[in-house]
Design an enzyme around this catalytic site. Structure first.
Site, PDB file in Angstrom:
ATOM      1  N   ARG A 107       0.888  -1.180   0.000  1.00 56.03           N
ATOM      2  CA  ARG A 107       0.000   0.000   0.000  1.00 56.03           C
ATOM      3  C   ARG A 107       0.916   1.218   0.000  1.00 56.03           C
ATOM      4  O   ARG A 107       1.548   1.519   1.017  1.00 56.03           O
ATOM      5  CB  ARG A 107      -0.906  -0.021   1.237  1.00 56.03           C
ATOM      6  CG  ARG A 107      -1.670   1.270   1.404  1.00 56.03           C
ATOM      7  CD  ARG A 107      -2.780   1.194   2.434  1.00 56.03           C
ATOM      8  NE  ARG A 107      -3.921   0.464   1.925  1.00 56.03           N
ATOM      9  CZ  ARG A 107      -5.142   0.491   2.468  1.00 56.03           C
ATOM     10  NH1 ARG A 107      -5.351   1.200   3.563  1.00 56.03           N
ATOM     11  NH2 ARG A 107      -6.131  -0.190   1.934  1.00 56.03           N
ATOM     12  N   HIS A 134      -7.434   0.449  -6.408  1.00 59.50           N
ATOM     13  CA  HIS A 134      -7.549  -0.438  -5.240  1.00 59.50           C
ATOM     14  C   HIS A 134      -8.162  -1.773  -5.696  1.00 59.50           C
ATOM     15  O   HIS A 134      -9.300  -2.098  -5.366  1.00 59.50           O
ATOM     16  CB  HIS A 134      -8.405   0.233  -4.167  1.00 59.50           C
ATOM     17  CG  HIS A 134      -8.299  -0.390  -2.811  1.00 59.50           C
ATOM     18  ND1 HIS A 134      -7.450  -1.447  -2.527  1.00 59.50           N
ATOM     19  CD2 HIS A 134      -8.938  -0.111  -1.644  1.00 59.50           C
ATOM     20  CE1 HIS A 134      -7.576  -1.776  -1.253  1.00 59.50           C
ATOM     21  NE2 HIS A 134      -8.480  -0.986  -0.695  1.00 59.50           N
ATOM     22  N   GLN A 137      -9.836  -4.475  -3.296  1.00 59.50           N
ATOM     23  CA  GLN A 137     -11.164  -4.083  -2.837  1.00 59.50           C
ATOM     24  C   GLN A 137     -12.221  -4.398  -3.893  1.00 59.50           C
ATOM     25  O   GLN A 137     -13.268  -4.977  -3.588  1.00 59.50           O
ATOM     26  CB  GLN A 137     -11.170  -2.575  -2.533  1.00 59.50           C
ATOM     27  CG  GLN A 137     -12.533  -2.030  -2.149  1.00 59.50           C
ATOM     28  CD  GLN A 137     -13.010  -2.538  -0.800  1.00 59.50           C
ATOM     29  OE1 GLN A 137     -12.276  -2.470   0.182  1.00 59.50           O
ATOM     30  NE2 GLN A 137     -14.228  -3.056  -0.743  1.00 59.50           N
ATOM     31  N   ASP A 229     -17.738   6.236  -1.524  1.00 54.25           N
ATOM     32  CA  ASP A 229     -16.481   6.178  -0.760  1.00 54.25           C
ATOM     33  C   ASP A 229     -16.285   7.571  -0.150  1.00 54.25           C
ATOM     34  O   ASP A 229     -16.987   8.523  -0.510  1.00 54.25           O
ATOM     35  CB  ASP A 229     -15.331   5.803  -1.712  1.00 54.25           C
ATOM     36  CG  ASP A 229     -13.975   5.733  -1.017  1.00 54.25           C
ATOM     37  OD1 ASP A 229     -13.940   5.570   0.221  1.00 54.25           O
ATOM     38  OD2 ASP A 229     -12.935   5.841  -1.715  1.00 54.25           O
ATOM     39  N   CYS A 269     -16.546   0.748   0.427  1.00 56.88           N
ATOM     40  CA  CYS A 269     -15.307   0.013   0.737  1.00 56.88           C
ATOM     41  C   CYS A 269     -14.954   0.119   2.219  1.00 56.88           C
ATOM     42  O   CYS A 269     -14.245  -0.724   2.738  1.00 56.88           O
ATOM     43  CB  CYS A 269     -14.173   0.540  -0.126  1.00 56.88           C
ATOM     44  SG  CYS A 269     -13.934   2.325   0.048  1.00 56.88           S
ATOM     45  N   ARG A 298     -13.308  -9.430   1.665  1.00 57.63           N
ATOM     46  CA  ARG A 298     -11.905  -9.046   1.494  1.00 57.63           C
ATOM     47  C   ARG A 298     -10.984 -10.206   1.863  1.00 57.63           C
ATOM     48  O   ARG A 298      -9.957 -10.434   1.238  1.00 57.63           O
ATOM     49  CB  ARG A 298     -11.574  -7.813   2.352  1.00 57.63           C
ATOM     50  CG  ARG A 298     -12.280  -6.521   1.972  1.00 57.63           C
ATOM     51  CD  ARG A 298     -11.816  -6.002   0.622  1.00 57.63           C
ATOM     52  NE  ARG A 298     -10.379  -5.951   0.510  1.00 57.63           N
ATOM     53  CZ  ARG A 298      -9.622  -4.912   0.868  1.00 57.63           C
ATOM     54  NH1 ARG A 298     -10.171  -3.811   1.292  1.00 57.63           N
ATOM     55  NH2 ARG A 298      -8.300  -4.958   0.738  1.00 57.63           N
TER      56      ARG A 298
HETATM   57  N1   CP Z   1     -11.364  -0.752   2.327  1.00 60.44           N
HETATM   58  C1   CP Z   1     -10.094  -0.689   2.755  1.00 60.44           C
HETATM   59  O1   CP Z   1      -9.157  -0.862   2.001  1.00 60.44           O
HETATM   60  O2   CP Z   1      -9.974  -0.450   4.082  1.00 60.44           O
HETATM   61  P1   CP Z   1      -8.613  -0.228   4.891  1.00 60.44           P
HETATM   62  O3   CP Z   1      -8.091   1.132   4.514  1.00 60.44           O
HETATM   63  O4   CP Z   1      -9.025  -0.313   6.325  1.00 60.44           O
HETATM   64  O5   CP Z   1      -7.650  -1.307   4.496  1.00 60.44           O
HETATM   65  N1  NVA Z   2     -10.388   6.380  -1.310  1.00 62.48           N
HETATM   66  C1  NVA Z   2      -9.989   5.904  -0.010  1.00 62.48           C
HETATM   67  C2  NVA Z   2     -10.128   4.417   0.072  1.00 62.48           C
HETATM   68  C3  NVA Z   2      -9.814   3.825   1.413  1.00 62.48           C
HETATM   69  C4  NVA Z   2      -9.977   2.340   1.431  1.00 62.48           C
HETATM   70  C5  NVA Z   2      -8.565   6.349   0.260  1.00 62.48           C
HETATM   71  O1  NVA Z   2      -7.718   6.231  -0.636  1.00 62.48           O
HETATM   72  O2  NVA Z   2      -8.302   6.820   1.363  1.00 62.48           O
END
Ligand code: CP
Ligand code: NVA
Length: 310
Positions: A107, A134, A137, A229, A269, A298
């Site tokens: 990440r 992502h 997800q 989101d 998400c 997930r």
């Molecule tokens: N949906 C998602 O990726 O959540 P986190 O940021 O908690 O991993």
């Molecule tokens: N769009 C959000 C998704 C988190 C899972 C972010 O990038 O923070």
């Protein structure tokens, strides 16, 4: 179909059939977990690195549990504990980790960085979120939709809110699989044009469609799935005040969901901000909201991706 050794960065790496294979394997792992079966023979103690530059609840925990339940060893590395934080390049980090581990879940704060990581890695690199995409997800989302609706092709998903990483991956995933997708964002917050073009090409090949609008009501009309989101993603904190001024008309509330199909399902998400992008009456309505099953999936999808790629 053999996916071993491949990276998962945007989902464009995989064909429609391969996406279905990942989903089928995820269902199988879900069934076996409910049946109490032991899966530890899948990874034979193989270590898998997890490099995280940003916070995470679902992705981190579901992936660590997935690796453990498959009999592998998750090695969590927060970026500020690694030498990355002191200027070691991502290329060098990749060259080194490749010699220790059998897969890298990452990440990262920039999409270019994960691309460089993958280019310099001899083991599969799995994108656990960048500001652009992502995919882990969205595979869980597709699994959830297929479970709830019995199919994917021909359904209409409406994404309302910010044209962000989730929106981009939904554009790719839905169009790739033959779903219709409509996106409703405020002006100036539309999804990336290249991503929309890619989605339009997939949609053309599948006989489905992609629509990008600035009207939330038009975007959700006749939707089978409504998705939203956060209005402020990780890394955009400095824009909070401006975003929270512009986005309120794009909140998913009862007034908006009344334009969708009666049997619509609601996905998010997570994490959610009740009262911002979604009203409590929508996210906590068990007749339509499937966000907890979505979060559970997930885990099954993480197992599927890792088992197939590593
Ligand atoms: N949906 C998602 O990726 O959540 P986190 O940021 O908690 O991993
Ligand atoms: N769009 C959000 C998704 C988190 C899972 C972010 O990038 O923070």
């Amino acid at each position: 179909m053999n996916l071993r050794g491949r990276h998962l960065i945007t989902m464009e790496e995989f064909s429609k059939e391969e996406v279905h294979l990942i989903l089928d394997q995820a269902y199988e792992f879900k069934r076996r977990r409910y049946a109490g079966e032991n899966l530890v023979d899948v990874l034979h103690n193989k270590p898998i690195a997890m490099i995280f530059e940003k916070p995470s609840t679902r992705t981190r925990v579901s992936t660590e549990v997935a690796i453990s339940e498959l009999g592998g060893k998750p090695l969590y590395l927060s970026a500020n504990e690694a030498q990355l934080s002191r200027g070691e390049t991502i290329e060098d980090t990749a060259r080194v980790l490749t010699r220790y581990v059998y897969g890298i879940v990452a990440r990262l704060g920039s999409h270019e960085t994960i691309v460089k990581l993958a280019e310099n890695s001899r083991v599969p690199v799995i994108n656990a979120l960048t500001p652009m995409y992502h995919p882990m997800q969205i595979l869980a989302d597709l699994m959830t939709i297929r479970e709830k609706k019995g199919k994917l092709e021909g359904l209409k998903l409406s994404f309302v809110g910010d044209g962000n990483n989730i929106c981009h991956s939904l554009l790719i995933g839905c169009s790739q699989i033959g779903m219709n997708i409509s996106v409703g964002t405020p002006k100036g917050y539309e999804p990336n044009e290249e991503v929309v073009k890619t989605a339009e090409n997939y949609a053309r090949a599948n006989g489905s469609n992609v629509t990008v609008l600035n009207d939330p009501i038009e975007a959700v009309r006749d939707a089978d799935i409504i998705y939203t989101d956060v209005f402020v993603s990780m890394g955009q904190e400095a824009e909070s005040a401006e975003r929270l001024r512009v986005f309120p008309p794009f909140q998913v509330n009862k007034k908006l969901t009344s334009k969708a199909n009666e049997a619509y399902i609601f996905l998010h998400c997570l994490p959610a901000h009740r009262g911002q992008e979604v009203a409590t009456e929508v996210i906590d309505d068990p007749r339509h909201s499937v966000v907890w099953e979505e979060a559970e999936n997930r885990l099954h999808v993480a197992k599927s991706i890792i088992a197939l790629l590593v």
